[in-house]
Design a protein around this motif. Structure first.
Motif, PDB file in Angstrom:
ATOM      1  N   SER A 123       0.849  -1.191   0.000  1.00  0.00           N
ATOM      2  CA  SER A 123       0.000   0.000   0.000  1.00  0.00           C
ATOM      3  C   SER A 123       0.882   1.237   0.000  1.00  0.00           C
ATOM      4  N   GLY A 124       0.271   2.381  -0.370  1.00  0.00           N
ATOM      5  CA  GLY A 124       1.021   3.622  -0.400  1.00  0.00           C
ATOM      6  C   GLY A 124       1.558   4.019   0.961  1.00  0.00           C
ATOM      7  N   LYS A 125       0.806   3.748   2.008  1.00  0.00           N
ATOM      8  CA  LYS A 125       1.251   4.086   3.358  1.00  0.00           C
ATOM      9  C   LYS A 125       2.524   3.333   3.713  1.00  0.00           C
ATOM     10  N   ARG A 126       2.566   2.098   3.335  1.00  0.00           N
ATOM     11  CA  ARG A 126       3.751   1.294   3.668  1.00  0.00           C
ATOM     12  C   ARG A 126       4.972   1.723   2.858  1.00  0.00           C
ATOM     13  N   VAL A 127       4.757   2.278   1.680  1.00  0.00           N
ATOM     14  CA  VAL A 127       5.888   2.815   0.919  1.00  0.00           C
ATOM     15  C   VAL A 127       6.577   3.899   1.736  1.00  0.00           C
ATOM     16  N   ALA A 128       5.779   4.764   2.357  1.00  0.00           N
ATOM     17  CA  ALA A 128       6.348   5.833   3.185  1.00  0.00           C
ATOM     18  C   ALA A 128       7.049   5.265   4.420  1.00  0.00           C
ATOM     19  N   ILE A 144       9.091  -3.972  -2.120  1.00  0.00           N
ATOM     20  CA  ILE A 144       8.543  -5.094  -2.878  1.00  0.00           C
ATOM     21  C   ILE A 144       7.417  -5.766  -2.100  1.00  0.00           C
ATOM     22  N   SER A 145       6.686  -6.598  -2.792  1.00  0.00           N
ATOM     23  CA  SER A 145       5.757  -7.533  -2.157  1.00  0.00           C
ATOM     24  C   SER A 145       6.035  -8.900  -2.774  1.00  0.00           C
ATOM     25  N   SER A 146       6.654  -9.773  -2.010  1.00  0.00           N
ATOM     26  CA  SER A 146       7.006 -11.086  -2.566  1.00  0.00           C
ATOM     27  C   SER A 146       5.769 -11.937  -2.826  1.00  0.00           C
ATOM     28  N   ASN A 148       2.760 -10.788  -4.200  1.00  0.00           N
ATOM     29  CA  ASN A 148       2.166 -10.500  -5.517  1.00  0.00           C
ATOM     30  C   ASN A 148       3.180 -10.084  -6.565  1.00  0.00           C
ATOM     31  N   GLY A 149       4.456  -9.956  -6.177  1.00  0.00           N
ATOM     32  CA  GLY A 149       5.511  -9.688  -7.141  1.00  0.00           C
ATOM     33  C   GLY A 149       5.773  -8.224  -7.415  1.00  0.00           C
ATOM     34  N   SER A 150       5.018  -7.321  -6.828  1.00  0.00           N
ATOM     35  CA  SER A 150       5.226  -5.901  -7.126  1.00  0.00           C
ATOM     36  C   SER A 150       6.605  -5.451  -6.649  1.00  0.00           C
ATOM     37  N   GLY A 151       7.264  -4.681  -7.474  1.00  0.00           N
ATOM     38  CA  GLY A 151       8.580  -4.151  -7.119  1.00  0.00           C
ATOM     39  C   GLY A 151       9.744  -5.065  -7.402  1.00  0.00           C
ATOM     40  N   THR A 152       9.477  -6.344  -7.669  1.00  0.00           N
ATOM     41  CA  THR A 152      10.596  -7.279  -7.872  1.00  0.00           C
ATOM     42  C   THR A 152      11.321  -7.016  -9.189  1.00  0.00           C
ATOM     43  N   GLY A 153      10.620  -6.456 -10.171  1.00  0.00           N
ATOM     44  CA  GLY A 153      11.268  -6.150 -11.443  1.00  0.00           C
ATOM     45  C   GLY A 153      12.357  -5.109 -11.282  1.00  0.00           C
TER      46      GLY A 153
END
Length: 434
Positions: A123-128, A144-146, A148-153
Motif C-alpha cells: 500500500s502507499g502508506k507502507r511505501v512511506a 517489494i511484495s514477494s 504478488n511480485g510488485s517491485g521485484t522487477g
C-alpha cells in the motif's frame, strides 16, 4: 559460469516467498514458524537475458543459544562468502529490528553489492514507512511484495546490472565430465580408481577435497576432462559447513560441465542431498549418470539391484530416463562401465537429428495418437524440427499450440526418447504456432 545471488535476512521476513517468486517455482517451504528454512534452497532464473543462480538461506539470528539457529547463521555466512551479490530482505510491518541492524553490520563488512528489499509493501502508506530502512547504512532500498511480485522487477534490474560479467568459456574444447555428490560418497576414490593412482587425497573425513581439479583422461578412444567437484574451500574467518560448500561448489561445476556423474553411497541410499544435486544438473540441462558406489559392501538378495534402481527412479520422476551403474571404487567393479556410459550420454546430448528423419518418424506417431481435442478444437501438428541449441530441444508446429497440455508434451518427449535414444539427457519439447 553464472553468478550466484544470496537472499538473506532474519526469520519471517518472506525470503522463501521471494525465492519462489524469482525462480518461478514453489521449491522452498513457506511457513510462519521461525527458522522453517532448515535446508538451503537453490534455483536458477534469468532476467533481462542474464542467467544466475539463487540461494535461499535460513533466517539469520544473532546471539541465540539454539544449536539449530547457530547452524543457520553459519550457512548464511557461507552464502555471503560464495555469492556475487546479496539481497537483504526486511519487513516493513515490523520496521527496523535489532536483528536487522546486526545483519546489516555483517553485510557492511562484505565487499559485494547488497540490495535491501523492503518486503510486504502493498500500500502507499507502507511505501512511506520504508524510509526508516535508510538507517541501516547500506544505501538505497527497493520496496517489494514477494506475495504478488510488485517491485521485484526494479529489484532484479539493479541486481543484474551489478553482477560480474560471465566468465568466458575456456579454450579447451574437450568435453567436461563432473563427478558430483554429497560428502564422503566416494567421488575422489572413484577418480583415483580410474587413474590408477592417488591423484586425489582420500580419507574417511567428509569434505577432504578442498578445490575442484580437472584431469585429462583418455579411454575407449575418447578424451575428456574429468572433474572432482567436492570442492570444499577453507575460508578465513568462516566456520565450515561441509555439506553446504559441497553444493555451492557443485553449482559452479555443474554449470561448467557437459555430463554429471552423480556418486551415491549405497550404504546410505538415495537421500535429499543427492536429489538436490540431481535436479541442479537437470535444471542446467546437463547429461546425468547415477553411480551407486560401495556396492561391494551392501548385503544383497536376488532383487536388490532392481529394488534399489526402482527406488531411485521413483525419486527422480518424471525424468527417469537416466542410466544407473552400480560400482565399487575400492574393487574397481564397473568403474570403466561408468565412463563408457558417460561417453554415451555425452553423445546423446550432442546428437543432431535431421529434419527429414525427425518428421518421418514422429509425424506418423502423432497422427496415430493426436493431442486430445480441447473445447471442440482439434490440434493438428504438421511439422517438427530440432532447434540449434547445445542440448536436445525440439519444436513441433501446430495450428493451435495453446491447446497442447503437459501430459501430451510428455508423451511426445517419451516417443523421442524411445526412437532416438536420449538416455541420460534432459529433452525440451515446444509447441509453436504453424
Amino acid at each position: 559460469m553464472s553468478a550466484i545471488v544470496a537472499i538473506v535476512g532474519r526469520p519471517n521476513v518472506g525470503k522463501s516467498t521471494l525465492f519462489n517468486r524469482l525462480i518461478k517455482r514453489r521449491d522452498a517451504i513457506v511457513d510462519e514458524i521461525s527458522g522453517v528454512t532448515r535446508d538451503r534452497h537453490y534455483g536458477k532464473t534469468d532476467w533481462n537475458g542474464r542467467e544466475f543462480s539463487i540461494i535461499d538461506t535460513g533466517g539469520y539470528i544473532v546471539g541465540s543459544d539454539d544449536v539449530f539457529e547457530k547452524e543457520i547463521d553459519k550457512q548464511v555466512e557461507l552464502a555471503l562468502d560464495e555469492a556475487d551479490a546479496i539481497i537483504f530482505v526486511v519487513d516493513v510491518t515490523a520496521g527496523v529490528t535489532g536483528m536487522d541492524e546486526e545483519v546489516a553490520q555483517l553485510l557492511r563488512q562484505v565487499d559485494k553489492p547488497v540490495f535491501i528489499a523492503v518486503n510486504k509493501v502493498d500500500s502507499g502508506k507502507r511505501v512511506a514507512d520504508a524510509v526508516e530502512f535508510y538507517s541501516l547504512g547500506i544505501g538505497d532500498y527497493y520496496t517489494i511484495s514477494s506475495i504478488n511480485g510488485s517491485g521485484t522487477g526494479e529489484l532484479l534490474d539493479a541486481v543484474v546490472e551489478a553482477l560480474p560479467e560471465d566468465e568466458g568459456e575456456e579454450q579447451d574444447e574437450l568435453p567436461r565430465f563432473a563427478v558430483v555428490g554429497r560428502p564422503n560418497a566416494g567421488k575422489s576414490s572413484f577418480i583415483n580408481a580410474l587413474l590408477g593412482e592417488d591423484r586425489y587425497i582420500v580419507t574417511d573425513i567428509a569434505g577432504t577435497t578442498r578445490d575442484s581439479v580437472d584431469t585429462k583422461y583418455k579411454r575407449f578412444g575418447f578424451e575428456f576432462n574429468l572433474m572432482d567437484t567436492a570442492g570444499i574451500r577453507r575460508k578465513a574467518k568462516v566456520k565450515e559447513d561441509l555439506e553446504f560448500y559441497t553444493v555451492m561448489r557443485s553449482v559452479r561445476a555443474i554449470e561448467h560441465s557437459d555430463v554429471c556423474l552423480l556418486v551415491l553411497d549405497a550404504t546410505r541410499g538415495f537421500e535429499g542431498q543427492d536429489l538436490n544435486i540431481f535436479w541442479l544438473a537437470e535444471r542446467n540441462k546437463k547429461g546425468i549418470v547415477i553411480l551407486v558406489n560401495k556396492w561391494d559392501i551392501v548385503e544383497k538378495e536376488t532383487n536388490t539391484v532392481k529394488q534399489f534402481e526402482a527406488y531411485i527412479r521413483e525419486q527422480i520422476e518424471p525424468f527417469t530416463d537416466v542410466p544407473i551403474v552400480f560400482i565399487s571404487s575400492l574393487t574397481k567393479q564397473r568403474i570403466y562401465k561408468a565412463i563408457e556410459t558417460a561417453v554415451e550420454v555425452y553423445q546423446n546430448k550432442t546428437k543432431r537429428i535431421s529434419t527429414s528423419q525427425l518428421n518421418d518418424v514422429m509425424l506418423p506417431i502423432i497422427a496415430a495418437t493426436p493431442p486430445p481435442a480441447q473445447k471442440g478444437k482439434y490440434v493438428k501438428i504438421k511439422f517438427c524440427t530440432q532447434l540449434p541449441t547445445p542440448t536436445p530441444q525440439f519444436a513441433f508446429f501446430a495450428n493451435l499450440p495453446q491447446y497442447v497440455k503437459e501430459p501430451y508434451r510428455r508423451y511426445v518427449e517419451n516417443q523421442l526418447r524411445k526412437n532416438f535414444d536420449f538416455n541420460g539427457v534432459p529433452v525440451q519439447v515446444y509447441f509453436r504456432k504453424k
